[in-house]
Enzyme design. Structure first.
Site, short mmCIF file in Angstrom:
data_model
loop_
_atom_site.label_atom_id
_atom_site.label_comp_id
_atom_site.label_asym_id
_atom_site.label_seq_id
_atom_site.Cartn_x
_atom_site.Cartn_y
_atom_site.Cartn_z
N GLY A 11 0.82 -1.22 0.00
CA GLY A 11 0.00 0.00 0.00
C GLY A 11 0.85 1.26 0.00
O GLY A 11 1.81 1.35 0.74
N ARG A 72 1.62 -4.73 -5.66
CA ARG A 72 1.69 -6.06 -5.05
C ARG A 72 2.12 -6.98 -6.19
O ARG A 72 1.69 -6.79 -7.33
CB ARG A 72 0.34 -6.46 -4.47
N ASP A 103 4.59 -5.22 6.42
CA ASP A 103 5.22 -6.48 6.84
C ASP A 103 5.21 -7.53 5.73
O ASP A 103 6.13 -8.36 5.64
CB ASP A 103 4.64 -7.01 8.15
N THR A 126 3.00 2.36 6.26
CA THR A 126 1.59 1.98 6.13
C THR A 126 0.77 2.93 6.98
O THR A 126 1.19 3.30 8.08
CB THR A 126 1.32 0.54 6.64
N ASP A 128 -1.89 2.15 8.43
CA ASP A 128 -2.57 1.38 9.48
C ASP A 128 -1.82 1.38 10.81
O ASP A 128 -2.40 1.07 11.84
CB ASP A 128 -2.76 -0.07 9.02
N ASP A 130 0.26 -0.76 11.87
CA ASP A 130 0.08 -2.11 12.44
C ASP A 130 1.34 -2.98 12.29
O ASP A 130 1.26 -4.20 12.32
CB ASP A 130 -1.12 -2.81 11.78
N ARG A 172 -7.34 -2.02 8.76
CA ARG A 172 -7.44 -3.50 8.78
C ARG A 172 -7.81 -3.97 10.20
O ARG A 172 -8.80 -3.49 10.74
CB ARG A 172 -6.15 -4.14 8.28
N GLU A 188 -18.28 10.81 20.13
CA GLU A 188 -19.04 10.26 21.27
C GLU A 188 -18.84 8.76 21.42
O GLU A 188 -19.07 8.19 22.48
CB GLU A 188 -20.54 10.55 21.10
N GLU A 223 -12.53 -0.17 10.41
CA GLU A 223 -13.06 -1.13 9.43
C GLU A 223 -12.98 -2.58 9.89
O GLU A 223 -13.70 -3.43 9.38
CB GLU A 223 -12.32 -0.98 8.08
N ARG A 254 -5.33 7.70 2.31
CA ARG A 254 -4.00 7.33 1.84
C ARG A 254 -3.27 8.47 1.12
O ARG A 254 -2.06 8.38 0.88
CB ARG A 254 -4.10 6.14 0.88
P1 ADP Z 1 2.40 -4.83 2.67
O1 ADP Z 1 3.87 -4.74 2.45
O2 ADP Z 1 1.72 -3.50 2.60
O3 ADP Z 1 2.06 -5.64 3.91
P2 ADP Z 1 1.61 -7.09 0.97
O4 ADP Z 1 1.34 -7.98 2.13
O5 ADP Z 1 0.63 -7.07 -0.14
O6 ADP Z 1 1.80 -5.57 1.38
O7 ADP Z 1 3.03 -7.53 0.37
C1 ADP Z 1 3.60 -6.80 -0.70
C2 ADP Z 1 4.33 -7.74 -1.65
O8 ADP Z 1 5.41 -8.41 -0.95
C3 ADP Z 1 3.51 -8.90 -2.21
O9 ADP Z 1 2.73 -8.52 -3.30
C4 ADP Z 1 4.60 -9.87 -2.64
O10 ADP Z 1 5.16 -9.51 -3.86
C5 ADP Z 1 5.66 -9.66 -1.56
N1 ADP Z 1 5.56 -10.75 -0.58
C6 ADP Z 1 4.78 -10.83 0.52
N2 ADP Z 1 4.94 -12.02 1.17
C7 ADP Z 1 5.84 -12.72 0.44
C8 ADP Z 1 6.45 -14.01 0.56
N3 ADP Z 1 6.13 -14.82 1.58
N4 ADP Z 1 7.35 -14.38 -0.38
C9 ADP Z 1 7.69 -13.55 -1.37
N5 ADP Z 1 7.14 -12.34 -1.56
C10 ADP Z 1 6.24 -11.91 -0.67
#
Ligand code: ADP
Length: 319
Positions: A11, A72, A103, A126, A128, A130, A172, A188, A223, A254
Site C-alpha cells: 500500500g 503487489r 510487513d 503503512t 494502518d 500495524d 485493517r 461520542e 473497518e 492514503r
Molecule cells: P504490505 O507490504 O503493505 O504488507 P503485501 O502484504 O501485499 O503488502 O506484500 C507486498 C508484496 O510483498 C507482495 O505482493 C509480494 O510480492 C511480496 N511478498 C509478501 N509475502 C511474500 C512471501 N512470503 N514471499 C515472497 N514475496 C512476498
C-alpha cells in the site's frame, strides 16, 4: 562507486515522495549512485530500474503517493522470478536495497535475502500503523490529519441536521487510526477491533444526552470491527432515535500533502537506513520506538501481530 536502489511495495502512503527525494540526495552526498525501482517487486522482475539524480526528485516533496509507483507482486512470491530479480540487480551492480513497505513486503524481502544475500533495509510504511516493533510507520500522521479534516467537516453538517454520523476509518485489524481520531476529535463513540463492545450499554446515556439538548453524535469505527458501519447507523436510528448516515472515508486517507511530521520522519528513516547499510547492517528494518531509532530483524517485525499502545487503550477504557 557503490550502487543503491529504492522501491515502494504494498500500500502506498503519503510520505513516500519525501523519502524518495531525501534518498537520492543523501545517497549522492554519501558518494553512492542511487537507482529507482518502479512499481515495487514487479519492476524488479521486469528490470524497470533507472539510475537517478537530483532532477528526478525535483518538486515531489509536496505530493502524496509515490512517484515511482507501488505494487503487489504475485510473481515475486515464486522463486523463478526472484532469480530474475537478482540477475537484474547484478547486471546494474546494485548491492544495497531500501524498501518502503509493510510487513508483507518485508517477508518477501527476507526470503530474497536468504536466497541472494542482497543487503537491504526496510522502512515501515503503512497508514494502518500495524507493523510490530515500530511505534510509527511512515504515512500515519498524514492519514490522521486527513481523517481530522473529514471529521471536522462532517461535524458541521451533523450538527445542522441533528444527525448521527458513523465514520469508518481504515486500519485493517488495527484500531489505531480510529482510536487516535476519537481521542483528538471528541467523538461520542469509538469502536475498534481490540475491544469488545455492547451497544446496549450506551443507549440510556445517549438518549439522556438528546433530552439534555445534544443535537448530533459522531461515532468513529474501525473497518476491522465485526459489524458493518451500516448496522451501527441502524442502531442509532432504531434504538437512539436519531437519523443517521454512514461515511466511509476510504482511500482519501492514503493521499494528500505529506504533513511536516511525515516529511521529517521520511528524512530520518532514510538517513538511518542508508547509514545502517553503509555500516554493515545487511538485513534489517529501521524502527522508531520510545527509545529512538533501532534496527530490528525481519523476524521480530513480521512474527507477531502488533498490539495497540496500552496507554491509548487505557484512555478508551476509562471513558
Ligand atoms: P504490505 O507490504 O503493505 O504488507 P503485501 O502484504 O501485499 O503488502 O506484500 C507486498 C508484496 O510483498 C507482495 O505482493 C509480494 O510480492 C511480496 N511478498 C509478501 N509475502 C511474500 C512471501 N512470503 N514471499 C515472497 N514475496 C512476498
Amino acid at each position: 562507486m557503490r550502487n543503491i536502489a529504492i522501491l515502494c511495495s504494498g500500500g502506498d502512503v503519503s510520505g513516500m515522495n519525501p523519502a524518495l527525494k531525501h534518498f537520492v540526495e543523501y545517497a549522492l552526498q554519501k558518494g553512492l549512485t542511487p537507482f529507482f525501482i518502479y512499481d515495487g517487486y514487479e519492476g524488479l522482475i521486469d528490470n524497470n530500474i533507472k539510475k537517478v539524480s537530483y532532477c528526478d526528485v525535483a518538486g515531489i516533496i509536496t505530493r502524496g503517493g509515490t512517484k515511482i509507483g507501488s505494487a503487489r507482486s504475485k510473481r515475486f512470491t515464486q522463486k523463478q522470478y526472484r532469480i530474475i530479480a537478482k540477475q537484474n540487480l547484478d547486471a546494474l551492480g546494485i548491492e544495497m536495497l531500501v524498501v518502503l513497505g509493510g510487513d508483507g513486503s518485508f517477508r518477501g524481502l527476507d526470503i530474497f535475502y536468504k536466497e541472494t544475500s542482497i543487503k537491504f533495509c526496510g522502512i515501515p510504511a503503512t497508514i494502518d500503523n500495524d507493523i510490530n516493533g515500530t511505534d510509527y510507520s511512515l504515512g500515519v500522521d498524514t492519514a490522521l490529519n486527513i481523517i481530522k479534516t473529514s471529521i471536522d467537516a462532517i461535524r458541521d453538517t451533523a450538527s445542522s441536521f441533528k444527525r448521527a454520523f458513523v465514520i469508518e476509518t481504515m486500519g485493517r485489524n488495527c484500531g489505531y487510526l480510529a482510536l487516535v481520531s476519537h481521542l483528538t476529535s471528541g467523538s461520542e463513540l469509538c469502536l475498534i477491533p481490540e475491544r469488545e463492545y455492547d451497544l446496549k450499554s450506551y443507549e440510556e446515556s445517549f438518549k439522556e444526552q438528546i433530552k439534555n439538548g445534544r443535537r448530533y453524535f459522531i461515532a468513529i469505527v474501525s473497518e476491522g470491527i465485526k459489524q458493518d458501519s451500516s448496522e451501527i447507523a441502524e442502531w442509532f436510528e432504531e434504538r437512539i432515535g436519531m437519523e443517521s448516515r454512514v461515511s466511509i472515508l476510504g482511500h482519501v486517507q492514503r493521499g494528500g500533502n505529506p504533513t511536516i511530521y511525515d516529511r521529517l520522519m521520511a528524512y530520518k528513516f532514510v538517513t538511518h537506513a542508508v547509514n545502517g547499510l553503509l555500516q554493515g547492517k545487511d538485513e534489517s528494518v529501521i524502527c522508531y520506538t520510545k527509545s529512538g531509532f533501532e534496527f530490528k530483524s525481519i523476524e521480530e517485525v513480521t512474527s507477531k501481530t502488533k498490539e495497540l499502545d496500552t496507554e491509548l487503550l487505557s484512555y478508551l477504557d476509562n471513558q
